[in-house]
Every structure is written in structure tokens, then in C-alpha cells.
Design a protein around this motif. Structure first.
Motif, PDB file in Angstrom:
ATOM      1  N   TRP A 260       0.834  -1.211   0.000  1.00 48.54           N
ATOM      2  CA  TRP A 260       0.000   0.000   0.000  1.00 48.54           C
ATOM      3  C   TRP A 260       0.866   1.257   0.000  1.00 48.54           C
ATOM      4  O   TRP A 260       0.598   2.220  -0.728  1.00 48.54           O
ATOM      5  CB  TRP A 260      -0.918   0.004   1.225  1.00 48.54           C
ATOM      6  CG  TRP A 260      -2.141  -0.845   1.081  1.00 48.54           C
ATOM      7  CD1 TRP A 260      -2.375  -2.067   1.639  1.00 48.54           C
ATOM      8  CD2 TRP A 260      -3.319  -0.544   0.317  1.00 48.54           C
ATOM      9  NE1 TRP A 260      -3.609  -2.540   1.274  1.00 48.54           N
ATOM     10  CE2 TRP A 260      -4.220  -1.625   0.468  1.00 48.54           C
ATOM     11  CE3 TRP A 260      -3.704   0.531  -0.480  1.00 48.54           C
ATOM     12  CZ2 TRP A 260      -5.473  -1.656  -0.147  1.00 48.54           C
ATOM     13  CZ3 TRP A 260      -4.952   0.502  -1.090  1.00 48.54           C
ATOM     14  CH2 TRP A 260      -5.819  -0.570  -0.928  1.00 48.54           C
ATOM     15  N   ASN A 261       1.915   1.242   0.808  1.00 57.54           N
ATOM     16  CA  ASN A 261       2.811   2.403   0.870  1.00 57.54           C
ATOM     17  C   ASN A 261       3.482   2.667  -0.463  1.00 57.54           C
ATOM     18  O   ASN A 261       3.676   3.824  -0.864  1.00 57.54           O
ATOM     19  CB  ASN A 261       3.878   2.190   1.943  1.00 57.54           C
ATOM     20  CG  ASN A 261       3.338   2.367   3.347  1.00 57.54           C
ATOM     21  OD1 ASN A 261       2.228   2.859   3.524  1.00 57.54           O
ATOM     22  ND2 ASN A 261       4.101   1.965   4.338  1.00 57.54           N
ATOM     23  N   THR A 262       3.858   1.595  -1.155  1.00 58.38           N
ATOM     24  CA  THR A 262       4.498   1.740  -2.468  1.00 58.38           C
ATOM     25  C   THR A 262       3.564   2.420  -3.446  1.00 58.38           C
ATOM     26  O   THR A 262       3.960   3.340  -4.180  1.00 58.38           O
ATOM     27  CB  THR A 262       4.909   0.357  -3.006  1.00 58.38           C
ATOM     28  OG1 THR A 262       5.791  -0.278  -2.079  1.00 58.38           O
ATOM     29  CG2 THR A 262       5.610   0.486  -4.352  1.00 58.38           C
ATOM     30  N   LEU A 263       2.312   1.973  -3.454  1.00 60.21           N
ATOM     31  CA  LEU A 263       1.320   2.558  -4.367  1.00 60.21           C
ATOM     32  C   LEU A 263       1.044   4.019  -4.016  1.00 60.21           C
ATOM     33  O   LEU A 263       1.023   4.899  -4.897  1.00 60.21           O
ATOM     34  CB  LEU A 263       0.030   1.739  -4.301  1.00 60.21           C
ATOM     35  CG  LEU A 263      -1.126   2.189  -5.202  1.00 60.21           C
ATOM     36  CD1 LEU A 263      -0.716   2.163  -6.664  1.00 60.21           C
ATOM     37  CD2 LEU A 263      -2.345   1.301  -4.975  1.00 60.21           C
ATOM     38  N   ILE A 264       0.857   4.302  -2.739  1.00 58.47           N
ATOM     39  CA  ILE A 264       0.538   5.665  -2.291  1.00 58.47           C
ATOM     40  C   ILE A 264       1.709   6.604  -2.546  1.00 58.47           C
ATOM     41  O   ILE A 264       1.537   7.719  -3.072  1.00 58.47           O
ATOM     42  CB  ILE A 264       0.137   5.648  -0.803  1.00 58.47           C
ATOM     43  CG1 ILE A 264      -1.245   5.007  -0.657  1.00 58.47           C
ATOM     44  CG2 ILE A 264       0.131   7.050  -0.211  1.00 58.47           C
ATOM     45  CD1 ILE A 264      -1.657   4.711   0.776  1.00 58.47           C
ATOM     46  N   ALA A 265       2.930   6.168  -2.195  1.00 54.19           N
ATOM     47  CA  ALA A 265       4.116   7.009  -2.412  1.00 54.19           C
ATOM     48  C   ALA A 265       4.354   7.240  -3.898  1.00 54.19           C
ATOM     49  O   ALA A 265       4.745   8.340  -4.313  1.00 54.19           O
ATOM     50  CB  ALA A 265       5.338   6.359  -1.778  1.00 54.19           C
ATOM     51  N   GLY A 266       4.119   6.206  -4.713  1.00 51.56           N
ATOM     52  CA  GLY A 266       4.306   6.354  -6.160  1.00 51.56           C
ATOM     53  C   GLY A 266       3.378   7.394  -6.754  1.00 51.56           C
ATOM     54  O   GLY A 266       3.784   8.211  -7.579  1.00 51.56           O
ATOM     55  N   LYS A 267       2.135   7.390  -6.316  1.00 51.72           N
ATOM     56  CA  LYS A 267       1.183   8.383  -6.820  1.00 51.72           C
ATOM     57  C   LYS A 267       1.554   9.786  -6.339  1.00 51.72           C
ATOM     58  O   LYS A 267       1.401  10.765  -7.076  1.00 51.72           O
ATOM     59  CB  LYS A 267      -0.235   8.011  -6.391  1.00 51.72           C
ATOM     60  CG  LYS A 267      -0.784   6.810  -7.159  1.00 51.72           C
ATOM     61  CD  LYS A 267      -2.233   6.542  -6.841  1.00 51.72           C
ATOM     62  CE  LYS A 267      -2.771   5.411  -7.705  1.00 51.72           C
ATOM     63  NZ  LYS A 267      -2.879   5.749  -9.131  1.00 51.72           N
ATOM     64  N   ALA A 268       2.074   9.871  -5.105  1.00 54.70           N
ATOM     65  CA  ALA A 268       2.505  11.179  -4.593  1.00 54.70           C
ATOM     66  C   ALA A 268       3.696  11.703  -5.386  1.00 54.70           C
ATOM     67  O   ALA A 268       3.749  12.888  -5.746  1.00 54.70           O
ATOM     68  CB  ALA A 268       2.862  11.063  -3.116  1.00 54.70           C
ATOM     69  N   GLN A 269       4.656  10.836  -5.684  1.00 54.21           N
ATOM     70  CA  GLN A 269       5.844  11.244  -6.438  1.00 54.21           C
ATOM     71  C   GLN A 269       5.507  11.668  -7.857  1.00 54.21           C
ATOM     72  O   GLN A 269       6.201  12.499  -8.441  1.00 54.21           O
ATOM     73  CB  GLN A 269       6.859  10.096  -6.477  1.00 54.21           C
ATOM     74  CG  GLN A 269       7.525   9.834  -5.134  1.00 54.21           C
ATOM     75  CD  GLN A 269       8.137   8.450  -5.040  1.00 54.21           C
ATOM     76  OE1 GLN A 269       8.158   7.691  -6.016  1.00 54.21           O
ATOM     77  NE2 GLN A 269       8.630   8.104  -3.869  1.00 54.21           N
ATOM     78  N   ASN A 270       4.427  11.116  -8.398  1.00 56.28           N
ATOM     79  CA  ASN A 270       4.001  11.475  -9.752  1.00 56.28           C
ATOM     80  C   ASN A 270       2.899  12.534  -9.757  1.00 56.28           C
ATOM     81  O   ASN A 270       2.240  12.744 -10.770  1.00 56.28           O
ATOM     82  CB  ASN A 270       3.547  10.217 -10.499  1.00 56.28           C
ATOM     83  CG  ASN A 270       4.701   9.326 -10.896  1.00 56.28           C
ATOM     84  OD1 ASN A 270       5.336   9.528 -11.939  1.00 56.28           O
ATOM     85  ND2 ASN A 270       5.018   8.332 -10.077  1.00 56.28           N
ATOM     86  N   CYS A 271       2.715  13.192  -8.594  1.00 60.54           N
ATOM     87  CA  CYS A 271       1.819  14.352  -8.466  1.00 60.54           C
ATOM     88  C   CYS A 271       0.339  14.026  -8.638  1.00 60.54           C
ATOM     89  O   CYS A 271      -0.456  14.909  -8.977  1.00 60.54           O
ATOM     90  CB  CYS A 271       2.227  15.467  -9.443  1.00 60.54           C
ATOM     91  SG  CYS A 271       3.919  16.035  -9.183  1.00 60.54           S
ATOM     92  N   TYR A 272      -0.056  12.777  -8.364  1.00 58.47           N
ATOM     93  CA  TYR A 272      -1.478  12.427  -8.358  1.00 58.47           C
ATOM     94  C   TYR A 272      -1.976  12.509  -6.915  1.00 58.47           C
ATOM     95  O   TYR A 272      -2.275  11.491  -6.271  1.00 58.47           O
ATOM     96  CB  TYR A 272      -1.689  11.032  -8.944  1.00 58.47           C
ATOM     97  CG  TYR A 272      -1.445  10.951 -10.430  1.00 58.47           C
ATOM     98  CD1 TYR A 272      -2.456  11.269 -11.340  1.00 58.47           C
ATOM     99  CD2 TYR A 272      -0.209  10.575 -10.928  1.00 58.47           C
ATOM    100  CE1 TYR A 272      -2.231  11.202 -12.710  1.00 58.47           C
ATOM    101  CE2 TYR A 272       0.034  10.510 -12.295  1.00 58.47           C
ATOM    102  CZ  TYR A 272      -0.984  10.823 -13.175  1.00 58.47           C
ATOM    103  OH  TYR A 272      -0.758  10.755 -14.537  1.00 58.47           O
ATOM    104  N   PHE A 273      -2.064  13.735  -6.417  1.00 57.52           N
ATOM    105  CA  PHE A 273      -2.296  13.929  -4.992  1.00 57.52           C
ATOM    106  C   PHE A 273      -3.713  13.540  -4.576  1.00 57.52           C
ATOM    107  O   PHE A 273      -3.921  12.998  -3.482  1.00 57.52           O
ATOM    108  CB  PHE A 273      -1.998  15.377  -4.605  1.00 57.52           C
ATOM    109  CG  PHE A 273      -0.600  15.798  -4.953  1.00 57.52           C
ATOM    110  CD1 PHE A 273       0.492  15.157  -4.401  1.00 57.52           C
ATOM    111  CD2 PHE A 273      -0.363  16.821  -5.871  1.00 57.52           C
ATOM    112  CE1 PHE A 273       1.781  15.525  -4.731  1.00 57.52           C
ATOM    113  CE2 PHE A 273       0.921  17.203  -6.202  1.00 57.52           C
ATOM    114  CZ  PHE A 273       2.000  16.553  -5.632  1.00 57.52           C
ATOM    115  N   GLU A 274      -4.704  13.804  -5.433  1.00 53.64           N
ATOM    116  CA  GLU A 274      -6.068  13.382  -5.105  1.00 53.64           C
ATOM    117  C   GLU A 274      -6.146  11.866  -5.017  1.00 53.64           C
ATOM    118  O   GLU A 274      -6.816  11.304  -4.145  1.00 53.64           O
ATOM    119  CB  GLU A 274      -7.061  13.896  -6.154  1.00 53.64           C
ATOM    120  CG  GLU A 274      -7.211  15.402  -6.193  1.00 53.64           C
ATOM    121  CD  GLU A 274      -6.255  16.053  -7.185  1.00 53.64           C
ATOM    122  OE1 GLU A 274      -5.283  15.380  -7.602  1.00 53.64           O
ATOM    123  OE2 GLU A 274      -6.472  17.227  -7.524  1.00 53.64           O
TER     124      GLU A 274
END
Length: 711
Positions: A260-274
Motif C-alpha cells: 500500500w505504501n508503495t502505491l501511495i508514495a508512487g502516486k505522490a511522487q508522480n503528483c497524483y495527490f487526489e
């Protein structure tokens, strides 16, 4: 009868001997369990004192005491135990010595590890593996390589130690070469090898190499392994292939917190904050409890979205989870509250923190700078020096940024010299950007240009645009034309140079020149970004664009604005129609100004929040000169504190004044706001972290911002 009694006696002793043997075995087993339990609970001294005879008769029991010392992280106990082992005559035992090596490695006693390894009479592969790990842990990669190269025999743990160590210190290519070499020698990678190598591919942003390792993963049957799957997903996301990374996570038969952390951090790093917030909610619904890594990603996303309400909810979760004293979480909270306009909350969290690292100090310094409190940032830096912390380049970048946003040119230049001469910190391009901004704001344009041309690092488009913006502020058209050529030479697709040149023409009412620039932008497909403002009310985000009619309350907002503008004019407000760089009549210009995105957002907030409540509005671009004056009037008339975050800083409007002290306007062209007298002169300033490429919401000359440090 005596014979019978003798027989009975022998029979009784025989039974007694049999009973004693069974009892002794049970007692030994129970004693061993009690000894092991004491060691696991960290009672090293009690275990060694109570079971001294058992330990001396069975030296393998020393391993439990050694492990206990390692868990307690007690060097004093470790040395006492080592002395006991020497006294027992077990110091030459290979098994015991390997445990001692491992203990000293984990306690960070590298010199002791090297010395002990040197006097060990018998060594094996494990001994060498522990020494390699010790060298890697202390950063001595060369010694680790030497041990590895002279080993007559290796196992998979040896290769894993080398690969993981090299990749930890970002020798990613060498780590990948070792994977190929070990495969050629007949060693098959395990989950630890593949996890390390995939981190190396992520570090290199090597998508092609990562896909090759993905082939290894499938070939050796690790595609359903949670550790490998998470590392594989992380690699794809770091390389910018978010869909492939997400596909790996979705294909997992089950997920753990790491996945879960990998998925969440990946989206944050790619600016998909919503999406980060959405996945976080799914994680909670699936029954997983977030850890500090989850929370840092989610808090950072709230920070970027400037959603204060959601950020406060996550802060409550931080307290429930028990990670409120973790430095990385505290740093994220300081940044989040700062970017949501709540500087006081940032200060409170920072003040209550006990363990502070240089990143947390730097984050707080940057927060002060972002809110225009440069002097407070300097005081904090001085406190940081008193704490004898190792001041790094990030801390100085935050400090220079704060000076830049507070007009502290001379002090900023002193800190730049201090950074190089006292602390020996080598300036990066970002530091030079701050210095050019400091010089440009104060009108030292020639000095700023000379610095760019003489600095040891290669200039990029951002630093030239910073100087170009300063040329616009100080109306130096000749230098502006020269600097614009530098920008276009490096990147003809950067819209800032075109827009600034168009602004120079528009200021002189040379509309033909403006049209030519616009045509060039269209021909080269150079895009601009429209001005957008948003705010959060009752956990719902409302977004506005210039002259926006898409909001369901647009009619009511227009009527409210019309009444508000009338009230403002009675108090002395004069719309700055000269700043609208379009060839249109004054009525159209005034309508254009009235319907800027931040004015729409503020009007909506006034209509939908209680009297006296602060209003927080975020904007992706720089607040224009007219809006800056208008919001001062609104704050005084409506008796509201209005906090506006634009692309470069925060503005706290209260009682007709702004916290920036009108520093956001140029030094030579400030607006005077005093008892209804208003003199409006156009000007705008460059930003350090966000380059102000265009001029607010004024028609096609809408502002566009570029990040200084791309993620």
C-alpha cells in the motif's frame, strides 16, 4: 525378612535413580526455556548470573546473551559479555565469534569488528559476510570490495551484501553488474537480491534495466512475492511508469502495508495527490493501519493540495497511530500547515518537537520564508548553529529563499559567503538562483548577470528567466532582449521569455509586437497555464478560473462581487486597468479585473463562511497587482483575515495591510495604500522556487509557473 527389605531398598533406589534422570531432563529443558526468555526480555545480567554453570558447560548459550545485548543496543553490556566469553575460553569458537562480529557491527563499532576479525583463528563465509556488511555500514566500500574479491568461497548472502551495499550508496550500475556476474557464476537471485537490484534500477531511473530484472522475477517465480512485487512497483513508479507500477500491485494476490505504501508514495511522487487520498481511504477500508511512511506521503499530498481540513484529519490519525514524535512525520506536518497558511500551527509543532534533524530545521526556516518572515528565519538559523547541528546545503537554500522573499539582500549575500567560506558548502544551481533573485530584486542587474556568467555550474533556463523577470521589474528593455535570447537558445519551448517580451511591448502599447510574439508561440506550440484559485469549505474544494461560469453559484457570486466592488470604490479603491495588457476599452478591462480567479474565490468564501472566520485561498500563479490592492480593501471592509498562497509565497491580508509589506510589488513601483489615496503603477517580481512566467489573470498573458527543482 532382612533379605526382603534389602531387595525392597535396592528396588526403591533403582526407582529413585530412574525418577531422578527423568526429572533432570525436564529441569534442564525448563531452565533453558527460562534462560532464553530472560535473554529475549533483555535481562542479560540476570540470565548470566542465574545460569552461569549451564553457560560454561554449553558455550552455544552465549549466542542468546549476545543477541540480547544487540537488541538492547548496550555497548557497555556487550564489552562485559565479551570479557566473560574470553574468560570462559570460548573466544576461539567460530560460532560464538561470528555472533560477536554481528553484535559489534549492529552497534556501529566498526574498528572493533575489523580487529576481532583479524584475530579470529578460524573464519568461514559467514565471518566474511558480516565483515562486508560492517564495511558497507561504515561507508568503506573499498574495504568491502577487497574482502569480497579475496574470498575463496561465496554464497548468496555474500552477493546480497555487496549488491545491497553498493546500491545503498548509489553505485547502482556496479550493483546491476554484480547481478549479471553472479548469474553467470551459477548463483540464482533470491528475493533480497531482486529487491536491492530493483531499487538500483529505480535510482538510475532505468526503465529498460528494470524491465529486464522483471524478466528475472518472472523466470525465478517471484512475481507473487510481496517484497519483490513492492520493489518492482516502486521501480516502475520511480521511472515514471505509474500504470505499470499500479498493475504490479493490483496483480498481487494479497497486499501488506508495504505494498500500500508503495502505491501511495508512487502516486505522490508522480503528483497524483487526489489519488493519494483516495488510495489512503481504500487502505483504511481494507483494514490496514497506516504507518509513518504512509502518513508522510498523505500529509505531503494534503500539503500540495492545500486541503487544510483533510490535513487536520490526518494529523489526528498521526496521534492515534503513535508516530507524532517521528521526525519525518513532524517535518511533513510543519510543511503542510505552512503551505495551508497556518504558520502558527507549524511553529507550535516545531516548538513541541524534541528530536530535530537538519531537515526539520530547514523545513521551519523555509516556512518562515514562505510567509515573508525573513528575520524569524534568520533567528531560527542562528539557533540551529547554537545547537551545533551540521548545517547542510538544504538549510542554506531555505535561508537564502527566506532572505529573498523578505528583501534582505545584504544579509542574504552575507549568508551566501558564510555558506562557502565557513561551512565549505558548495553552491548548487538552486543557491545561485536565490542569489540572482536577491540581486535582481534590489536592482543589481549587471551584478546578477555577471554572477550567472561566472558561476562554475552551467546556467539553465530558470536562472535566466529569474534575471529576465528582474529586467521587467526595473524596465531594462535592452538587457531583457539579451537575456531572452539566452533563454530561447537553451529551450525555445519555455513560454516565460515570450511572455515577458510581449509584456514589454504591451507596456509600450505596441500591440503589433504582442501579436508577433503570440503568433510565434502558436507556431511553436508553446503552451501557457491559466490562473486557477481554489479554497476548501467543509471538506469540499471549490475551484475558480478567470470569468468562471462553471460554478453552480456563479450568478450569485457575480452579484455579490458587483456589490462588493461598489463598496470598495466608495472607500477609495481604483481598478488598475493599466495592468490589463489587452487592447480593449476601460469597461471591459474593469470587468476582466473584477473576475480574476482569486476575487471569485474570496467572494464565494465571504458568502459561505461565518463572519470573522479567516479565509484561505490558494492560487497556482502570482497574485496580480490589482488583486493585491483589492484584497487589502476587502480585508478591511469585511473585517476578515484573508490568507492567499500564490506561486511563490503567502500573503496575510488583515485590516487593509499585507504581511509582505507590498514587497511582492517591485521596489520602484509599489502601490501606495493610505486613507483612500491610491497610486497604481505596474510591476512584478521574480520568484525563487516558482518562476513567474506571465502576468496573473490578464487575458492571454495568464501566469504560468515552472518548478525550480523538478521531482
Amino acid at each position: 525378612m532382612g533379605k526382603s527389605r534389602g531387595h525392597l531398598l535396592r528396588h526403591s533406589f533403582g526407582s529413585l535413580r530412574f525418577f531422578s534422570s527423568t526429572t533432570a531432563t525436564t529441569t534442564i529443558s525448563h531452565s533453558r526455556e527460562e534462560f532464553t526468555d530472560l535473554c529475549l526480555r533483555g535481562h542479560v545480567k540476570e540470565a548470566s548470573n542465574r545460569f552461569k554453570s549451564e553457560i560454561w558447560s554449553d558455550p552455544t548459550l552465549f549466542s542468546h546473551l549476545i543477541k540480547s545485548c544487540t537488541l538492547k543496543k548496550s555497548l557497555t553490556l556487550a564489552k562485559q559479555l565479551h570479557s566473560l566469553i574470553i574468560a570462559s575460553g570460548c573466544s576461539s569458537d567460530k560460532f560464538t565469534c561470528n555472533h560477536l562480529l554481528n553484535m559489534y557491527t549492529k552497534l556501529g563499532q566498526h574498528q572493533t569488528v575489523v580487529a576481532l576479525f583479524g584475530v579470529m583463528p578460524r573464519k568461514n563465509i559467514m565471518s566474511c559476510n558480516i565483515l562486508i556488511n560492517g564495511h558497507m555500514q561504515s561507508g568503506d566500500l573499498e574495504s568491502a570490495r577487497k574482502v569480497f574479491n579475496v574470498m575463496p568461497e561465496r554464497n548468496i548472502a555474500t552477493w546480497n551484501a555487496m549488491v545491497a551495499g553498493l546500491i545503498q550508496y548509489e553505485f547502482n550500475e556496479e550493483g546491476l553488474r554484480l547481478l549479471s556476474e553472479m548469474h553467470q557464476l551459477g548463483f540464482f537471485p533470491d528475493e533480497f537480491t531482486l529487491g536491492s537490484v530493483l531499487r538500483g534500477c529505480a535510482g538510475l531511473r532505468g526503465l529498460r534495466a528494470g524491465r529486464q530484472v522483471h524478466g528475472y522475477v518472472v523466470k525465478f517465480g517471484f512475481e507473487l512475492n510481496l517484497v519483490v512485487g513492492s520493489s518492482l512497483s516502486h521501480m516502475y513508479m520511480k521511472c515514471g511508469s505509474l500504470k505499470e507500477g499500479e498493475k504490479v500491485i493490483i496483480s498481487m494476490p494479497s497486499r501488506n502495508v508495504v505494498a500500500w505504501n508503495t502505491l501511495i508514495a508512487g502516486k505522490a511522487q508522480n503528483c497524483y495527490f487526489e489519488e493519494v487520498l483516495y488510495q489512503y481511504n481504500l487502505m483504511r477500508m481494507a483494514g490496514f493501519r497506516p504507518d509513518k511512511i504512509t502518513l508522510v506521503s498523505v500529509i505531503s499530498s494534503c500539503s500540495e493540495l492545500a486541503t487544510l481540513g483533510q490535513g487536520q484529519q490526518i494529523h489526528a490519525e498521526v496521534t492515534k497511530t503513535g508516530v507524532s514524535m517521528v521526525v519525518s512525520v513532524i517535518t511533513s506536518l510543519v510543511s503542510m500547515y505552512s503551505k495551508c497558511g497556518c504558520l502558527e500551527d507549524s511553529v507550535k509543532i516545531f516548538s513541541e518537537s524534541k528530536d530535530r534533524d537538519v531537515v526539520l530545521w530547514s523545513s521551519m526556516i523555509a516556512a518562515y520564508g514562505f510567509h515573508g518572515q525573513g528575520k524569524e528565519a534568520i533567528k531560527l538559523f542562528e539557533r540551529m548553529e547554537q545547537e551545533n547541528l551540521e548545517v547542510n546545503d538544504v538549510a542554506f537554500l531555505s535561508l537564502l529563499y527566506a532572505c529573498s522573499h523578505s528583501g534582505l539582500k545584504d544579509i542574504g549575500m552575507e549568508f551566501f559567503d558564510l555558506m562557502m567560506n565557513k561551512y565549505g558548502v558548495k553552491p548548487r544551481l538552486e543557491h545561485y538562483n536565490c542569489v540572482v533573485d536577491l540581486l535582481g530584486r534590489s536592482g543589481c542587474l549587471d551584478e546578477a548577470e555577471a554572477l550567472i556568467r561566472s558561476m562554475p555550474v552551467k546556467a539553465d533556463t530558470i536562472i535566466w528567466i529569474t534575471l529576465l523577470s528582474a529586467c521587467k521589474i526595473h524596465k531594462n528593455a535592452d538587457m531583457a532582449a539579451r537575456i531572452a535570447e539566452e533563454v530561447l537558445r537553451l529551450d525555445p519551448q519555455v513560454s516565460a521569455s515570450y511572455v515577458l517580451l510581449a509584456n514589454i511591448n504591451a507596456s509600450a502599447r505596441r500591440w503589433q509586437g504582442v501579436s508577433e510574439v503570440r503568433k510565434t508561440m502558436r507556431d511553436r506550440n508553446v503552451k501557457k497555464e491559466p490562473g486557477i484559485s481554489w479554497l476548501e469549505i467543509k471538506n469540499q474544494v471549490h475551484q475558480f478560473c478567470i470569468a468562471d461560469k462553471s460554478h453552480p453559484n456563479s450568478t450569485e457570486i457575480d452579484l455579490y462581487l458587483e456589490e462588493l466592488m461598489s463598496e470598495m470604490k466608495k472607500c477609495g479603491y481604483v481598478p488598475d486597468t493599466a495592468s490589463v495588457l489587452h487592447d480593449m476599452d476601460n469597461e471591459e478591462k474593469e470587468y476582466n479585473l473584477t473576475h480574476h480567479s482569486e476575487k471569485l474565490a474570496i467572494a464565494f468564501a465571504l458568502m459561505n463562511t461565518p463572519e470573522g472566520a479567516p479565509i484561505r485561498v490558494m492560487k497556482n500563479l502570482r497574485v496580480c497587482s490589482d488583486c493585491h490592492v483589492a484584497i487589502k480593501y476587502i480585508s478591511k471592509i469585511k473585517k476578515r483575515e484573508i490568507i492567499v498562497r500564490d506561486a511563490s509565497r503567502f500573503h496575510h491580508f488583515k485590516n487593509g495591510k499585507c504581511s509582505c509589506g507590498d514587497y511582492c510589488l517591485s521596489f520602484n513601483h509599489r502601490k501606495l495604500f493610505n486613507k483612500g489615496e491610491l497610486r497604481l503603477l505596474f510591476g512584478f517580481r521574480p520568484s525563487v522556487y516558482m518562476v513567474q512566467q506571465q502576468l496573473g489573470d490578464h487575458g492571454w498573458l495568464a501566469n504560468e509557473s515552472l518548478p525550480l527543482i523538478p521531482e
